[in-house]
Structure formats: structure tokens, C-alpha cells
Design a protein around this motif. Structure first.
Motif, PDB file in Angstrom:
ATOM      1  N   LEU A 150     -16.129  26.756  13.137  1.00 23.32           N
ATOM      2  CA  LEU A 150     -16.877  26.282  14.294  1.00 23.32           C
ATOM      3  C   LEU A 150     -16.147  26.159  15.509  1.00 23.32           C
ATOM      4  CD1 LEU A 150     -19.736  25.779  15.146  1.00 23.32           C
ATOM      5  CD2 LEU A 150     -19.445  23.089  14.404  1.00 23.32           C
ATOM      6  N   ASN A 151     -15.044  25.749  15.359  1.00 27.25           N
ATOM      7  CA  ASN A 151     -14.188  25.448  16.595  1.00 27.25           C
ATOM      8  C   ASN A 151     -12.961  26.431  16.745  1.00 27.25           C
ATOM      9  OD1 ASN A 151     -12.888  24.486  14.237  1.00 27.25           O
ATOM     10  ND2 ASN A 151     -11.693  23.098  15.689  1.00 27.25           N
ATOM     11  N   THR A 152     -13.240  27.934  16.498  1.00 26.54           N
ATOM     12  CA  THR A 152     -12.284  28.659  16.409  1.00 26.54           C
ATOM     13  C   THR A 152     -11.512  29.182  17.649  1.00 26.54           C
ATOM     14  OG1 THR A 152     -11.293  30.817  15.209  1.00 26.54           O
ATOM     15  CG2 THR A 152     -13.520  30.800  16.081  1.00 26.54           C
ATOM     16  N   PRO A 153     -10.353  29.342  17.935  1.00 25.87           N
ATOM     17  CA  PRO A 153      -9.306  28.650  16.901  1.00 25.87           C
ATOM     18  C   PRO A 153      -9.128  27.353  16.880  1.00 25.87           C
ATOM     19  CG  PRO A 153      -8.389  29.796  18.825  1.00 25.87           C
ATOM     20  CD  PRO A 153      -9.656  29.917  19.061  1.00 25.87           C
ATOM     21  N   GLY A 154      -9.219  26.658  15.938  1.00 28.25           N
ATOM     22  CA  GLY A 154      -8.801  25.120  15.840  1.00 28.25           C
ATOM     23  C   GLY A 154      -7.468  25.056  16.216  1.00 28.25           C
ATOM     24  N   THR A 155      -7.127  23.833  17.114  1.00 25.85           N
ATOM     25  CA  THR A 155      -5.845  23.589  17.744  1.00 25.85           C
ATOM     26  C   THR A 155      -5.319  22.584  16.821  1.00 25.85           C
ATOM     27  OG1 THR A 155      -6.616  24.333  19.883  1.00 25.85           O
ATOM     28  CG2 THR A 155      -4.466  22.990  19.710  1.00 25.85           C
ATOM     29  N   ILE A 156      -3.918  22.906  16.223  1.00 27.11           N
ATOM     30  CA  ILE A 156      -3.169  21.540  15.674  1.00 27.11           C
ATOM     31  C   ILE A 156      -1.955  21.389  16.736  1.00 27.11           C
ATOM     32  CG2 ILE A 156      -2.055  20.821  13.401  1.00 27.11           C
ATOM     33  CD1 ILE A 156      -5.053  21.673  13.191  1.00 27.11           C
ATOM     34  N   ASP A 157      -2.021  20.259  16.929  1.00 30.90           N
ATOM     35  CA  ASP A 157      -0.993  19.885  18.072  1.00 30.90           C
ATOM     36  C   ASP A 157       0.103  19.492  17.216  1.00 30.90           C
ATOM     37  OD1 ASP A 157      -2.613  19.515  20.558  1.00 30.90           O
ATOM     38  OD2 ASP A 157      -3.603  18.466  19.387  1.00 30.90           O
ATOM     39  N   SER A 158       1.376  19.779  17.884  1.00 28.83           N
ATOM     40  CA  SER A 158       2.843  19.505  17.433  1.00 28.83           C
ATOM     41  C   SER A 158       2.983  18.139  17.184  1.00 28.83           C
ATOM     42  CB  SER A 158       4.003  20.022  18.100  1.00 28.83           C
ATOM     43  OG  SER A 158       4.080  19.604  19.486  1.00 28.83           O
ATOM     44  N   ASP A 159       2.248  17.225  17.636  1.00 26.44           N
ATOM     45  CA  ASP A 159       2.660  15.910  17.580  1.00 26.44           C
ATOM     46  C   ASP A 159       1.408  15.280  16.799  1.00 26.44           C
ATOM     47  OD1 ASP A 159       0.404  16.036  19.514  1.00 26.44           O
ATOM     48  OD2 ASP A 159       1.313  14.361  20.872  1.00 26.44           O
ATOM     49  N   TYR A 160       0.411  16.116  16.024  1.00 24.01           N
ATOM     50  CA  TYR A 160      -0.376  15.657  15.199  1.00 24.01           C
ATOM     51  C   TYR A 160      -0.008  15.323  13.728  1.00 24.01           C
ATOM     52  CZ  TYR A 160      -4.979  15.552  12.383  1.00 24.01           C
ATOM     53  OH  TYR A 160      -5.908  15.177  11.450  1.00 24.01           O
ATOM     54  N   ARG A 161      -0.188  14.280  13.240  1.00 23.95           N
ATOM     55  CA  ARG A 161       0.464  13.472  12.075  1.00 23.95           C
ATOM     56  C   ARG A 161      -0.756  13.392  10.992  1.00 23.95           C
ATOM     57  NH1 ARG A 161       3.688  15.985  13.877  1.00 23.95           N
ATOM     58  NH2 ARG A 161       5.681  15.576  14.451  1.00 23.95           N
ATOM     59  N   GLY A 162      -1.793  13.828  11.191  1.00 27.53           N
ATOM     60  CA  GLY A 162      -3.127  13.475  10.545  1.00 27.53           C
ATOM     61  C   GLY A 162      -3.510  14.807   9.110  1.00 27.53           C
ATOM     62  N   GLU A 163      -4.012  14.647   8.385  1.00 25.79           N
ATOM     63  CA  GLU A 163      -4.230  15.568   7.575  1.00 25.79           C
ATOM     64  C   GLU A 163      -4.829  16.757   8.294  1.00 25.79           C
ATOM     65  OE1 GLU A 163      -7.188  14.896   4.275  1.00 25.79           O
ATOM     66  OE2 GLU A 163      -6.627  16.541   3.271  1.00 25.79           O
ATOM     67  N   VAL A 164      -4.471  17.915   7.910  1.00 22.35           N
ATOM     68  CA  VAL A 164      -4.998  19.176   8.883  1.00 22.35           C
ATOM     69  C   VAL A 164      -6.375  19.364   7.847  1.00 22.35           C
ATOM     70  CG1 VAL A 164      -4.890  21.497   9.118  1.00 22.35           C
ATOM     71  CG2 VAL A 164      -3.092  20.166   9.653  1.00 22.35           C
ATOM     72  N   LYS A 165      -7.639  19.655   8.786  1.00 15.86           N
ATOM     73  CA  LYS A 165      -8.848  19.763   8.180  1.00 15.86           C
ATOM     74  C   LYS A 165      -9.344  21.144   8.906  1.00 15.86           C
ATOM     75  CE  LYS A 165      -9.547  15.173   7.025  1.00 15.86           C
ATOM     76  NZ  LYS A 165     -10.225  13.875   7.257  1.00 15.86           N
ATOM     77  N   VAL A 166     -10.354  21.732   8.009  1.00 18.80           N
ATOM     78  CA  VAL A 166     -10.769  23.014   8.719  1.00 18.80           C
ATOM     79  C   VAL A 166     -12.283  22.726   8.941  1.00 18.80           C
ATOM     80  CG1 VAL A 166     -11.222  25.486   8.099  1.00 18.80           C
ATOM     81  CG2 VAL A 166      -9.119  24.317   7.406  1.00 18.80           C
TER      82      VAL A 166
HETATM   83  O1  LIG Z   1      -9.658  22.565  13.426  1.00 20.03           O
HETATM   84  C1  LIG Z   1      -9.026  21.622  13.767  1.00 20.03           C
HETATM   85  C2  LIG Z   1      -8.847  21.296  14.902  1.00 20.03           C
HETATM   86  C3  LIG Z   1      -8.240  19.954  15.116  1.00 20.03           C
HETATM   87  N1  LIG Z   1      -7.358  19.149  14.100  1.00 20.03           N
HETATM   88  C4  LIG Z   1      -6.796  17.973  14.213  1.00 20.03           C
HETATM   89  C5  LIG Z   1      -5.082  18.540  14.760  1.00 20.03           C
HETATM   90  C6  LIG Z   1      -5.157  18.250  16.340  1.00 20.03           C
HETATM   91  O2  LIG Z   1      -4.091  17.984  16.842  1.00 20.03           O
HETATM   92  C7  LIG Z   1      -6.234  17.294  16.275  1.00 20.03           C
HETATM   93  C8  LIG Z   1      -6.741  17.175  17.577  1.00 20.03           C
HETATM   94  O3  LIG Z   1      -7.690  18.298  17.940  1.00 20.03           O
HETATM   95  P1  LIG Z   1      -8.194  18.838  19.126  1.00 20.03           P
HETATM   96  O4  LIG Z   1      -7.519  18.581  20.424  1.00 20.03           O
HETATM   97  O5  LIG Z   1      -9.052  20.218  18.982  1.00 20.03           O
HETATM   98  O6  LIG Z   1      -9.488  17.612  19.347  1.00 20.03           O
HETATM   99  P2  LIG Z   1     -10.318  16.775  20.405  1.00 20.03           P
HETATM  100  O7  LIG Z   1     -11.541  16.727  20.230  1.00 20.03           O
HETATM  101  O8  LIG Z   1      -9.702  17.128  21.809  1.00 20.03           O
HETATM  102  O9  LIG Z   1      -9.518  15.547  19.607  1.00 20.03           O
HETATM  103  P3  LIG Z   1      -8.405  14.661  20.273  1.00 20.03           P
HETATM  104  O10 LIG Z   1      -9.053  13.540  21.232  1.00 20.03           O
HETATM  105  O11 LIG Z   1      -7.754  13.748  19.203  1.00 20.03           O
HETATM  106  O12 LIG Z   1      -7.344  15.491  20.808  1.00 20.03           O
HETATM  107  O13 LIG Z   1      -7.212  17.279  15.413  1.00 20.03           O
HETATM  108  C9  LIG Z   1      -7.616  19.722  12.694  1.00 20.03           C
HETATM  109  O14 LIG Z   1      -7.086  19.424  11.738  1.00 20.03           O
HETATM  110  N2  LIG Z   1      -8.247  20.817  12.474  1.00 20.03           N
END
Ligand SMILES: O=c1ccn([C@H]2C[C@H](O)[C@@H](COP(=O)(O)OP(=O)(O)OP(=O)(O)O)O2)c(=O)[nH]1
Ligand SMILES: [Mg+2]
Length: 156
Positions: free
Chosen positions: A88-104
Motif C-alpha cells: 500500500l505504501n510502496t516503496p515502504g521506507t526502512i530507516d537505517s536507525d529503525y530497530r523494530g521488526e520490519v513489516k510489510v
Molecule cells: O513498509 C514499511 C514502512 C516502514 N516500516 C518501519 C521502518 C521505518 O523506519 C519506520 C517508519 O516508517 P515511515 O517513516 O515510513 O513511517 P511514519 O509514518 O513516518 O512513521 P514514523 O513517524 O515512525 O517515522 O517504520 C516498516 O517496517 N515497513
């Protein structure tokens, strides 16, 4: 591509309890741009995605994206073409400082319910370099031939 001396950046992964026994994300061919991500749903509890519905599907891993890179979570074209399943959010962004579980975040744009089973390759992840910039406010922008023209200004 044969890698004799592997100087590629390293992606560290931490396996979570729900990722027990799952294959690591992997490039399916030597020149693949993306690593396929697998669904960490429980074996006895597949996830059913009804038409028009969305769901966050766990991957079972925490990723440490190397500094200066991001991961982009993208749909697989086969699932999109055959079943209308996309991110839905393509491309999903995984930040280099994210330490949670990656979800799709999948959405079913097809007209049939879609069953997501454990280990199913649900999306792919591309590691890409990113540039962070310094932000500076200025009073006037420089002049260019294009100017403010956009949105089709150069013709079809
Ligand atoms: O498809 C995705 C997109 C994001 N993430 C995780 C990793 C990413 O680093 C974090 C935040 O994503 P994003 O910046 O797109 O979301 P946000 O709505 O801006 O949340 P935040 O306020 O936490 O940045 O969520 C996933 O696991 N899968
Ligand atoms: Mg954010």
C-alpha cells in the motif's frame, strides 16, 4: 555475478521469536535487485486478506541497515499480476536507525480473498544509498529555462 572478495556492505539481522526457522531474506538470482521478504505469520494461523483490505505482515526480523543506506520495501510483480496483492505504501521506507521488526503493508486490490501463509515471499527489499542534505532557507530561487513550468508543460 560471482563474488570472489565480498566487499558489499553488510546487513545485520536479528531473528525474532516469530522468525524461528524462517529462511533469511535472500536474493533469488545473482543479479536480483531485491531480497525477498517472507511472511512470519504462524503456521496454524495463515492471514487472509479480503478484497479491499490491508494488513501489516511481520517478517520475523530486525534489520540494521548500514549507515548511508535505506531499504525500500516493494511489491512482487507476480503477486500483483496474479492476485492484485501489492504494498500500500510502496516503496515502504526502512530507516537505517529503525530497530523494530520490519513489516510489510499489503493490500488486496484483487477480487478474491488472498491467503498469506508462513514463509510465503510477500515483498522484496532493495537496499539503496540515501543522501541527507543541509536545509537552508533563501529569499529567492535562481532562474532556469524551465522556470515554474511542469505537469506536462513540455508537451506530450
Ligand atoms: O513498509 C514499511 C514502512 C516502514 N516500516 C518501519 C521502518 C521505518 O523506519 C519506520 C517508519 O516508517 P515511515 O517513516 O515510513 O513511517 P511514519 O509514518 O513516518 O512513521 P514514523 O513517524 O515512525 O517515522 O517504520 C516498516 O517496517 N515497513
Ligand atoms: Mg517517518
Amino acid at each position: 555475478m560471482t563474488i570472489h572478495n565480498d566487499i558489499r556492505p553488510q546487513l545485520n539481522l536479528v531473528r525474532l521469536p516469530n522468525g524461528e526457522g524462517l529462511d533469511l531474506p535472500s536474493y533469488e538470482t545473482s543479479g536480483a535487485a531485491g531480497m525477498d521478504l517472507r511472511a512470519a505469520v504462524a503456521v496454524n494461523e495463515p492471514m487472509t486478506l479480503a478484497p479491499g483490505k490491508r494488513a501489516l505482515v511481520p517478517t520475523g526480523f530486525i534489520f540494521e541497515i548500514p549507515d548511508g543506506y535505506e531499504a525500500q520495501v516493494r511489491p512482487r510483480s507476480g503477486l500483483a499480476f496474479k492476485h492484485g496483492i501489492t504494498c500500500l505504501n510502496t516503496p515502504g521506507t526502512i530507516d537505517s536507525d529503525y530497530r523494530g521488526e520490519v513489516k510489510v503493508l499489503l493490500v488486496n486490490l484483487g477480487d478474491e480473498p488472498f491467503e498469506i501463509t508462513r514463509g510465503m515471499r510477500i515483498a522484496q527489499m532493495v537496499i539503496a544509498p540515501v543522501t541527507q542534505v543541509r536545509v537552508a532557507e533563501i529569499s529567492e530561487s535562481s532562474s532556469t529555462a524551465r522556470g515554474a513550468g511542469g505537469f506536462g508543460s513540455t508537451g506530450a
